[in-house]
Design an enzyme around this catalytic site. Sequence first.
Site, PDB file in Angstrom:
ATOM      1  N   ARG A   1      -0.420  -3.322  -6.518  1.00 55.67           N
ATOM      2  CA  ARG A   1      -1.366  -3.298  -5.275  1.00 55.67           C
ATOM      3  C   ARG A   1      -2.305  -4.562  -5.190  1.00 55.67           C
ATOM      4  NH1 ARG A   1      -1.749   3.302  -4.057  1.00 55.67           N
ATOM      5  NH2 ARG A   1       0.141   3.200  -3.286  1.00 55.67           N
TER       6      ARG A   1
ATOM      7  N   TYR B   1       3.672  -3.133   2.974  1.00 56.87           N
ATOM      8  CA  TYR B   1       4.436  -2.555   1.773  1.00 56.87           C
ATOM      9  C   TYR B   1       3.231  -2.286   0.458  1.00 56.87           C
ATOM     10  CZ  TYR B   1       4.934  -7.870   0.137  1.00 56.87           C
ATOM     11  OH  TYR B   1       4.863  -9.109   0.107  1.00 56.87           O
ATOM     12  N   GLU B   2       3.791  -1.725  -0.570  1.00 57.78           N
ATOM     13  CA  GLU B   2       3.141  -1.147  -1.587  1.00 57.78           C
ATOM     14  C   GLU B   2       1.905  -0.205  -1.252  1.00 57.78           C
ATOM     15  OE1 GLU B   2       4.585  -2.687  -4.189  1.00 57.78           O
ATOM     16  OE2 GLU B   2       3.469  -1.279  -5.332  1.00 57.78           O
ATOM     17  N   GLY B   3       2.380   0.481  -0.403  1.00 53.91           N
ATOM     18  CA  GLY B   3       1.512   1.620   0.038  1.00 53.91           C
ATOM     19  C   GLY B   3       0.723   1.185   1.415  1.00 53.91           C
TER      20      GLY B   3
END
Lengths: 592, 592
Positions: A295, A436-438
């Site tokens: 993140r 993306y990535e949360g």
Amino acid sequence: MVDYTPPLRDIKFVLRHIVGIEDLVEYPGFEHVDLDTINGALDEAGRFMSEVIAPTNRDGDEIGSIWVDGNVVTPDSFKDAWQKYVETGWSAVTGPLEYGGHGFPDAVGFALSEMFVSANLAFSLNPMLTGSAITVIADHAGDELRAIYLEKLVTAEWTGTMVLTEPEAGSDVGALRTKAIPNDDGTYRINGSKIFITWGDHDLSDNIVHLVLARLPDAPPGTRGISLFLVPKMLVDDDGTIGGSNHIETVSIEHKLGIHGSPTCVLAYEDSVGYLIGEPNRGMRYMFKMMNQARREVGLEGLGIADRAYQQALAYAKERRQGRAVGAPKTEQSPIIEHPDVRRMLMTMKAYNESARGLLYDTAAAGERSHRHPDETGRATAAARVALLTPVAKAWCTDLGVSMASIGVQIHGGVGYVEETGAAQHLRDARITPIYEGTNGIQAIDLVMRKIPMDDGAVVRAYLEEMAELAEALPASGDPRFTTMGAALGDAVGRLSEATEWLLGTADANDRLAGATPYLEMFGTVAGGYYLARLALAALDEEPDPWYEAKIDTAAFYAHQLLPRAAGILPSVTAGASDLFSIPVAGLDSVR
Amino acid sequence: MVDYTPPLRDIKFVLRHIVGIEDLVEYPGFEHVDLDTINGALDEAGRFMSEVIAPTNRDGDEIGSIWVDGNVVTPDSFKDAWQKYVETGWSAVTGPLEYGGHGFPDAVGFALSEMFVSANLAFSLNPMLTGSAITVIADHAGDELRAIYLEKLVTAEWTGTMVLTEPEAGSDVGALRTKAIPNDDGTYRINGSKIFITWGDHDLSDNIVHLVLARLPDAPPGTRGISLFLVPKMLVDDDGTIGGSNHIETVSIEHKLGIHGSPTCVLAYEDSVGYLIGEPNRGMRYMFKMMNQARREVGLEGLGIADRAYQQALAYAKERRQGRAVGAPKTEQSPIIEHPDVRRMLMTMKAYNESARGLLYDTAAAGERSHRHPDETGRATAAARVALLTPVAKAWCTDLGVSMASIGVQIHGGVGYVEETGAAQHLRDARITPIYEGTNGIQAIDLVMRKIPMDDGAVVRAYLEEMAELAEALPASGDPRFTTMGAALGDAVGRLSEATEWLLGTADANDRLAGATPYLEMFGTVAGGYYLARLALAALDEEPDPWYEAKIDTAAFYAHQLLPRAAGILPSVTAGASDLFSIPVAGLDSVR
């Protein structure tokens, strides 16, 4: 051709004054590293990124990585650049010494990543995911898997992927259905379909090491029943030589808005052989640990694109002449950089970018200290800080990436809308990073529901206090710019504290969730001002020089003009959920 | 397939309560029009846009209008839809009765345009530019040109273009170099290259009527030496039949970020025959008059795309299930619309869109009253208002178009980044609108340097006073939502007044220019709250009904959560230019 010049002086300044690199290299484990070596490596890496990687960025967009007969084919220039990347050993800078790495601090790797992203985001995702795979394997896999796979990944001979998402399990990873059935020999048969697998297939290396989330038979439902498996594209003998296919089909790749150079694959695992990493049903835990690192790196992608967009817009604004600036000779058109509105756009990009760099590198440094700091209290304090700042670093910096790239387009006017210019590519590429990535919404929820309540609010309060103390100390510098900067920062921190206490003191979860996204925006805005002020103070300590003056002026601009926006966000943090839910779902339609 | 449902109830509500359509149709010249006819026409037009035009939107993006052997070829579905457009007569709704039009109010045409843009922006640009050409020819061309060209344009048998830009003359139109040399027969030979000509060539109609800016020999430099010419693609006999080619070469078309269906042409005029429109050297004046109408329509493009993006995101959020909302059953995933953060994104889109609709239609209504109002004072008041609001309507609504389309992508998560979903197209399409028809920076400069100083500030002060009066009147309604709404609006108007007075009282032009863009953002934010409050008050007068309740709740959400952002912008309006220019140009580089 759009050039990229690595911002080495900025990066080194932040490493010194935000990361505290001089202190970091004294930690145990870094005996073989010193500041000169680091600076030399950064210079060399910068040259590599600008000369070898950056020129491939347009190819990545225009040619893209394409899907031909079930395989991904990358642009030729990617193949050349990849080979040079492996040969020069840049992949191994932070890798563990015992597996062929150079064991440099992660902060140095972070600086390399920033330049990599600016040079070619789509290309950089492959090494970035490989880095995540290395972390997971090094931390959780058994000796045998480590022995076979780690060195190949560290040297970039092979690459790694993260295989989480399924059609019904996106943000809700716990809903995934891919199955892992034990074989008699201790391995597993993996069956299932996965989507959105970045660099899930390609022609740059002989093998691809997939880290796949799947369910064992009789695993509990949800996230507590997910295990992690290493599933290579090509089977590997114990001595590391490549054997036959492991039956992973690349079903298709997505046709995306941007990062065309990065193949986003739909993969089908058909009785593919997998090796369990760590213990059964703990896959999500291992992934989460890696996810925090990932993140921060996605946040860095926001900065990397924004900085490249800034460089391009600045070059254009100096060269392009239109209209006449106030006071300019009547007979000629002025460079548009002389128009206050264009200058405002450039200053906005410069100030946000440098504030984001401060936040990101501080977060990364805390991440590194959380496992490297020589004493336990130091590690715990750093762990709390990295946990707090990670969602802000991810979401705030990626939102900035999009908006700064959009300003970059605007500075170009009509030609910014023409693809050949390259300005629009930055906007298209940047747009994935808040997703993306949360998603950034999930980051905000993480910040409000899990991070600020840590230690009953003590972690966030300590951070707020640190900012408030700086705000109070700024006027003592004697420079009038620091007086106004201190007042603006003090006011903003006060309002952020108010928002924070409201969230900590509110019982209803929906009320807190309703304020999550504006709170994160406010947090980022205030933190940005804080880092710029720290950098300005460091600049004031140096021998006067236009470069240091610009640091102070940038911080002053931010404090005067951007930081006050935080106050305007406060009411939406503390409004609660009722405003959002007062209209029933059916009433949200335009027509009824 | 992504459906489009025309927001007819919203449009009619705004026509009634913001435009004052019932009053407007009583004006001289509208004897043949009544409210029932208008409402019926809107219903029919809405059906046409959703059933015939909207389905062509993806083709426009995916196939696009392409350049083949020197000619532009449109997608087949465009050709079918265009034929139906001509046959059904929708092009003629607002056209003058004497040239085959139906003479409906421009406000009705504006409503049609909104739906047209939502259905297919790229397609709608062709009729929109034709409409601008009709206005210019009707107002300024001689009888002969009017007789030959107007009816063909009104019926959309032929289309029109606006030909201004050259490589060195973008925002700075006065720098253009295209030449017009008089012939003996009263016509002119036009020679020069033009770029960024929207729908400059296509295969939808037999002829294209270019309105071209060019210089006569010995014309004064700059904008005072520009004349306007009608230059048809194909020569036309006096009886209107088409003759030979007029030697306008389509050199190429641009490869753009969005609006792929709209060909953006590079045109070369090679001794093309042109007809002078109006008087020599007054071309810019004629264009400016049309430009204000065009700028409102571009503002409307921001709304049109944002509304389509909202509809699509709303549909997805109702259907897509991920995670579990607070209080939802443990065993199932909730539709994401139940998550507060997603609801916030939808409410933000809904509130901004409806506020933009209020501002845009008020601006359009003022435009219409400025030449239709029965008495001179009424016309003058309306003319001042449309002059004031046009730059805000253009810039604020197009900036919103981009940010709302971006939220639309975000609501879709990963699939929003995949082109097939269509959400990303809205973002790409929207991104041109802050650039063309005068960049948003130029709109802000127009607002600050020319518009708010009108009549020594009396025009803007009257508008501020109108908003302040509404804010004060709101609590009297008795509904508690109006009390908080009134307080928030009153506060915001107060701060906008402060910003306005600072600008009016500041002598240094660069200081005012420096505050232009934040001032416009602040102005739009406050005006948006004003229009929503007016609509909410109108809704309160109606029989209670969920649709009217939603109007009040939307205004309350905006007042509580979005309007306070205006206060955060104020310091950047009044900061002056020194913050922007403190760093010398050379100091803006990332590296030195």
